[in-house]
Scaffold this motif. Structure first.
Motif, short mmCIF file in Angstrom:
data_model
loop_
_atom_site.label_atom_id
_atom_site.label_comp_id
_atom_site.label_asym_id
_atom_site.label_seq_id
_atom_site.Cartn_x
_atom_site.Cartn_y
_atom_site.Cartn_z
N TYR A 160 35.54 74.76 37.35
CA TYR A 160 35.59 74.79 35.89
C TYR A 160 37.00 74.49 35.40
N LEU A 161 37.10 73.64 34.38
CA LEU A 161 38.40 73.31 33.80
C LEU A 161 39.02 74.53 33.14
N ARG A 162 38.16 75.35 32.54
CA ARG A 162 38.58 76.62 31.93
C ARG A 162 37.41 77.60 32.03
N PRO A 163 37.68 78.90 32.03
CA PRO A 163 36.57 79.86 32.03
C PRO A 163 35.66 79.61 30.82
N GLU A 164 34.38 79.86 30.99
CA GLU A 164 33.45 79.59 29.89
C GLU A 164 33.85 80.37 28.64
N SER A 165 34.40 81.55 28.82
CA SER A 165 34.79 82.39 27.68
C SER A 165 35.90 81.75 26.84
N PHE A 166 36.67 80.84 27.44
CA PHE A 166 37.77 80.20 26.73
C PHE A 166 37.30 79.53 25.44
N TYR A 167 36.13 78.88 25.51
CA TYR A 167 35.66 78.09 24.38
C TYR A 167 35.34 78.99 23.19
N ALA A 168 34.62 80.09 23.43
CA ALA A 168 34.33 81.02 22.34
C ALA A 168 35.61 81.66 21.82
N ASP A 169 36.51 81.99 22.73
CA ASP A 169 37.77 82.64 22.33
C ASP A 169 38.61 81.73 21.43
N ASN A 170 38.42 80.41 21.57
CA ASN A 170 39.21 79.46 20.78
C ASN A 170 38.39 78.78 19.68
N GLY A 171 37.25 79.38 19.37
CA GLY A 171 36.46 78.87 18.26
C GLY A 171 35.84 77.52 18.51
N ILE A 172 35.55 77.21 19.78
CA ILE A 172 34.88 75.96 20.13
C ILE A 172 33.43 76.30 20.46
N SER A 173 32.50 75.79 19.65
CA SER A 173 31.08 76.06 19.86
C SER A 173 30.56 75.15 20.97
N LEU A 174 30.28 75.76 22.12
CA LEU A 174 29.89 75.00 23.32
C LEU A 174 28.37 75.00 23.44
N HIS A 175 27.77 73.82 23.30
CA HIS A 175 26.31 73.67 23.40
C HIS A 175 25.99 73.04 24.76
N LEU A 176 25.57 73.85 25.72
CA LEU A 176 25.24 73.35 27.05
C LEU A 176 23.74 73.08 27.17
N SER A 177 23.39 72.26 28.15
CA SER A 177 21.99 71.88 28.41
C SER A 177 21.34 71.26 27.17
N GLU A 178 22.12 70.54 26.39
CA GLU A 178 21.59 69.87 25.21
C GLU A 178 21.94 68.38 25.26
N THR A 179 20.95 67.56 25.03
CA THR A 179 21.16 66.11 25.03
C THR A 179 21.15 65.58 23.61
N ALA A 180 22.19 64.88 23.25
CA ALA A 180 22.22 64.22 21.95
C ALA A 180 21.32 62.99 22.01
N VAL A 181 20.37 62.91 21.10
CA VAL A 181 19.38 61.82 21.16
C VAL A 181 19.54 60.80 20.04
N ALA A 182 20.29 61.15 19.00
CA ALA A 182 20.45 60.20 17.90
C ALA A 182 21.66 60.57 17.04
N ILE A 183 22.23 59.53 16.43
CA ILE A 183 23.31 59.71 15.45
C ILE A 183 22.84 59.08 14.14
N ASP A 184 22.81 59.88 13.08
CA ASP A 184 22.51 59.38 11.74
C ASP A 184 23.84 59.17 11.04
N ARG A 185 24.32 57.93 11.06
CA ARG A 185 25.65 57.64 10.50
C ARG A 185 25.67 57.77 8.99
N LYS A 186 24.56 57.50 8.34
CA LYS A 186 24.51 57.58 6.87
C LYS A 186 24.70 59.01 6.40
N ASP A 187 23.95 59.94 7.02
CA ASP A 187 24.03 61.35 6.61
C ASP A 187 25.02 62.14 7.46
N LYS A 188 25.68 61.48 8.41
CA LYS A 188 26.66 62.12 9.30
C LYS A 188 26.07 63.36 9.99
N VAL A 189 25.05 63.08 10.78
CA VAL A 189 24.34 64.14 11.52
C VAL A 189 24.06 63.65 12.93
#
Length: 402
Positions: free
Chosen positions: A60-89
């Motif tokens: 691990y590059l950093r302990p998993e707790s590092f991300y929450a401790d630094n306000g980084i919302s870590l979404h694991l086991s999730e695949t991004a399937v689309a980008i809506d550029r018009k609505d920025k989603v």
């Protein structure tokens, strides 16, 4: 307050998120990754981790707790399937994630052997992520018979681990020589001799015709007519940039996600870094597959997302570990017309690439001094005389001072 979303939780994605926080970005950061593990190092996967010398958490590059401790919302086991550029989603994990700025650090994917020649049989592996290595690890037993397809760095590193563990290793490279795409014949010669000295049956100019077996691979037919009996196969035939998401969103693709010197894609709200991104370099456009590039480019993109407007001007370097040899590479050898071989202490060697009188790159095998000095010369724009480099009595440090 702005919201930054990063798609791809590898080395580049992690570096980008961490850099944003170190630059005191106070907005929301969301890091989305397909794998269940938090961001981890990939180079040790096929070496120390596969050999059982490195436990998972040490990857691990950093302990998993590092991300929450630094306000980084870590979404694991999730695949991004689309980008809506018009609505920025971004659509990921069944949810819509809004963004003000988006970074694509999707990396690369390994090329697989075609199903038409047996590439989908059980026992046929690639080396890219944690799941790949976990799947093949049980096959690495002493005396097992493995065929490695491809004589690039991925294939050679896999061969080295297999040979060290006592497997019977055959490696085939359909090109005229191993490392043909990335290195000079002198570097190929060094590593060919190294692998054969460790018992690897290394065959150049020989391809794979088909794999044999019903559900699981049991053998292979090679292009020279040889039939091999096998227990498993590793395909090390390169990678391709992971651009599907960007392409579907209508972003410009050019040997990867095309970005400008600052890391912006063809959409000014979307950025990219790492293996998946191609960028301007010395009048052309290149894409670098290395840890160094993933980190440095991602950190620069983080700064530019916050308004720094700094162009990316890398001094590339790479490395490969095989047996007790550490290969360190500085620079890019594209366009070389001369290679100067410099002997080092013992079996050490460095190969210096020139285009005319201009130094382009250095391959250093167990010669960290030559690597470090060569790297500094390249960064300073210095090109020592090839004759001086070839002379083992020449003091490299004096050439650096000149």
């Amino acid at each position: 307050m702005s919201n930054i979303v990063i798609i791809g939780a590898g080395q580049a994605g992690s570096a980008l998120a961490v850099k944003l926080r170190s630059l005191e970005f106070a907005g929301a950061i969301t890091l989305v990754g397909e794998e269940a593990a938090p961001p981890y190092q990939r180079p040790p996967l096929s070496k120390k981790y596969l050999m059982g010398e490195l436990e998972l958490k040490r990857l691990y590059l950093r302990p998993e707790s590092f991300y929450a401790d630094n306000g980084i919302s870590l979404h694991l086991s999730e695949t991004a399937v689309a980008i809506d550029r018009k609505d920025k989603v971004v659509i990921a994990g069944g949810a819509a994630i809004p963004y003000d700025q988006l970074a694509l650090t999707t990396g690369s994917v390994p090329r697989r052997l075609p199903g038409s020649i047996g590439g989908e049989l059980d026992g046929v592996h690639v080396v890219r992520n944690l799941a790949d290595v976990d799947a093949m690890a049980p096959a690495f037993t002493e005396g097992a018979r493995v065929l490695i397809v491809g004589g690039g760095y991925i294939g050679l590193e896999a061969a080295a681990v297999a040979a060290k563990l006592g497997l019977q290793v055959t490696l085939v490279e359909m090109g005229d020589r191993i490392l043909q795409r990335v290195a000079a014949p002198q570097t190929s010669d060094f590593f060919r001799d190294l692998h054969r000295a460790h018992g690897v049956d290394l065959r150049e100019g020989v391809g794979l015709t088909r794999l044999l077996g019903e559900d699981r691979v049991t053998g292979a037919e090679l292009s020279d007519g040889t039939i091999l009996e096998l227990d498993f196969v590793i395909a090390g035939v390169g990678v391709t940039p992971a651009t599907e998401l960007a392409e579907a969103a209508g972003l410009t693709i050019d040997n990867g996600i095309a970005v400008d010197a600052f890391g912006r894609t063809s959409d000014p709200s979307i950025w990219s870094a790492g293996d998946c991104a191609s960028f301007p370099y010395k009048g052309g456009r290149i894409r670098l597959e290395s840890v160094q590039n993933a980190i440095e480019q991602a950190e620069l993109v983080a700064a530019n997302m916050l308004g720094a407007e700094k162009p990316y001007m890398p001094y590339p370097w790479f490395w490969s570990d095989q047996y007790d040899v550490k290969l360190q590479i500085a620079g890019l050898n594209t366009g070389y017309d001369n290679v100067v071989v410099r002997p080092g202490a013992g079996a050490a060697q460095s190969n210096w690439y020139y285009a005319g009188d201009t130094l382009l790159a250095v391959d250093a095998m167990n010669d960290p001094r030559a690597y470090m000095i060569g790297k500094r010369m390249l960064e300073q724009g210095k090109s020592p005389s090839p004759t001086a480099i070839a002379d083992p009595e020449t003091d490299l440090k004096e050439l650096l001072k000149a």
